[in-house]
Design a protein around this motif. Sequence first.
Motif, mmCIF file in Angstrom:
data_model
loop_
_atom_site.group_PDB
_atom_site.id
_atom_site.type_symbol
_atom_site.label_atom_id
_atom_site.label_comp_id
_atom_site.label_asym_id
_atom_site.label_seq_id
_atom_site.Cartn_x
_atom_site.Cartn_y
_atom_site.Cartn_z
ATOM 1 N N GLN A 1 -34.964 43.752 11.078
ATOM 2 C CA GLN A 1 -36.084 44.343 10.348
ATOM 3 C C GLN A 1 -36.075 45.859 10.504
ATOM 4 O OE1 GLN A 1 -39.656 42.364 11.752
ATOM 5 N NE2 GLN A 1 -39.572 40.939 10.027
ATOM 6 N N VAL B 1 -30.679 45.618 6.788
ATOM 7 C CA VAL B 1 -31.989 45.999 7.312
ATOM 8 C C VAL B 1 -33.034 45.627 6.275
ATOM 9 C CG1 VAL B 1 -33.401 47.829 8.274
ATOM 10 C CG2 VAL B 1 -30.911 47.898 8.556
ATOM 11 N N SER B 2 -33.929 44.733 6.643
ATOM 12 C CA SER B 2 -34.962 44.288 5.720
ATOM 13 C C SER B 2 -36.213 45.139 5.883
ATOM 14 C CB SER B 2 -35.280 42.817 5.958
ATOM 15 O OG SER B 2 -35.806 42.637 7.256
ATOM 16 N N SER B 3 -36.944 45.306 4.777
ATOM 17 C CA SER B 3 -38.161 46.138 4.816
ATOM 18 C C SER B 3 -39.380 45.305 5.165
ATOM 19 C CB SER B 3 -38.352 46.809 3.464
ATOM 20 O OG SER B 3 -38.405 45.850 2.433
#
Length: 123
Positions: A12, A121-123
């Motif tokens: 994340q 990378v997730s928001s």
Amino acid sequence: VQLQASGGGLVQAGGSLRLSCAASGRTFSSYDMGWFRQAPGKEREFVARIAWRRGTTYYADSVKGRFTISRDTAKNTVYLQMNSLKPEDTAVYYCAAGPSTRLSTLAAAYDYWGQGTQVTVSS
């Protein structure tokens, strides 16, 4: 010469990952070890490099203060510690080796490449 990159994954935004690059097949005392990344549809871009013998480092402005490159000469391994990750850091990350005399941020200056490891990378 073999460069084996590992340590990628899904994290994340704001999280951390540490990439490793195990090097073998020659001595690297006169080489720089670099990390590059390539996002879909974009050119491969320089991230960081470290001089194998002296340990001096250089970073792209986009990662300065968040990423740290280091090396363990006993293990012939280079690391990229990535903190405060952002969605725009999402890419395949490659390690590379090139002669220290080139002092370059250009991919063409590096002679040896690892296979790449995906960082998402997730928001």
